[in-house]
Design a protein around this motif. Structure first.
Motif, short mmCIF file in Angstrom:
data_model
loop_
_atom_site.label_atom_id
_atom_site.label_comp_id
_atom_site.label_asym_id
_atom_site.label_seq_id
_atom_site.Cartn_x
_atom_site.Cartn_y
_atom_site.Cartn_z
N GLU B 15 0.84 -1.20 0.00
CA GLU B 15 0.00 0.00 0.00
C GLU B 15 0.88 1.25 0.00
O GLU B 15 1.92 1.30 0.66
N LYS B 16 0.47 2.23 -0.78
CA LYS B 16 1.12 3.53 -0.94
C LYS B 16 2.34 3.50 -1.85
O LYS B 16 2.90 4.56 -2.14
N GLN B 83 -3.62 1.79 -3.49
CA GLN B 83 -4.63 1.71 -2.43
C GLN B 83 -5.21 0.30 -2.40
O GLN B 83 -5.15 -0.43 -3.40
#
Lengths: 115, 113
Positions: B15-16, B83
């Protein structure tokens, strides 16, 4: 503006039965098409139409018929269902009569199982 | 004949982080369009981004960008700042100046929290 709609969402048929998958769009798109999606494969074109009264075959047309009597509707007919037609069917439409700049927008799909 | 190749059956990304999904194509047409679609587990096909063969700049749409290298016939999708909702199948497709879309076999992206 509903976009591209398809009915039914799910269908189970017996071998040899016939049925029609419905597709409608309310965006006044000239181009409409049908694809099938099988596991592990991308979508493959069955039939397409560049306007009312005009249809043509895609990559995998055998066993399917189409007609386009109105701009809005593009039904797909299975003449005599076979287990090999078990698949997810997508209808799509785009703004112009084909061409590389025309984004196709897809309906939600119909999951068909033929026993 | 038109051919779209996606060599990554599955990809994982934190994530990210950013992730690149590969796509190569083969066509003899000079004018064509390249598309990426997302298919979440719910099954619908969602259009993400488009690149025309004559476009000199890479296409961008929010967190999506298309790394278009015409000489190498590649059209990789870059997703920035991944995401959890990006977890899905991603399909590359080409429209070779005619009416039809040709699809690759897809890449399943999983975003790890």
């Amino acid at each position: 503006n509903a976009g591209v709609t398809q009915t039914p969402k799910f269908q189970v048929l017996k071998t040899g039965q016939s049925m029609t998958l419905q597709c409608a769009q309310d965006m006044n798109h000239e181009y409409m098409s049908w694809y099938r999606q099988d596991p592990g494969m991308g979508l493959r074109l069955i039939h397409y139409s560049v306007g009312a009264g005009i249809t043509d075959q895609g990559e995998v047309p055998n066993g399917y018929n189409v007609s386009r009597s109105t701009t809005e509707d593009f039904p797909l007919r299975l003449l005599s269902a076979a287990p090999s037609q078990t698949s997810v069917y997508f209808c799509a439409s785009s703004r112009l009569a084909g061409g590389p700049t025309d984004t196709q927008y897809f309906g939600p799909g119909t999951r068909l199982t033929v026993l | 004949a038109q051919k779209i190749t996606q060599t990554q059956p599955g990809m994982f990304v934190q994530e990210k982080e950013a992730v690149t999904l590969d796509c190569t194509y083969d066509t003899s047409d000079q004018s064509y369009g390249l598309f990426w679609y997302k298919q979440p587990s719910s099954g619908e096909m969602i259009f993400l981004i488009y690149q025309g063969s004559y476009d000199e700049q890479n296409a961008t749409e929010g967190r999506y960008s298309l790394n278009f290298q015409k000489a190498r016939k590649s059209a990789n999708l870059v997703i920035s700042a991944s995401q959890l909702g990006d977890s899905a199948m991603y399909f590359c497709a080409m429209s070779p100046g005619a009416n039809n879309l040709f699809f690759g076999t897809g890449t399943r992206l999983t975003v790890i929290p």
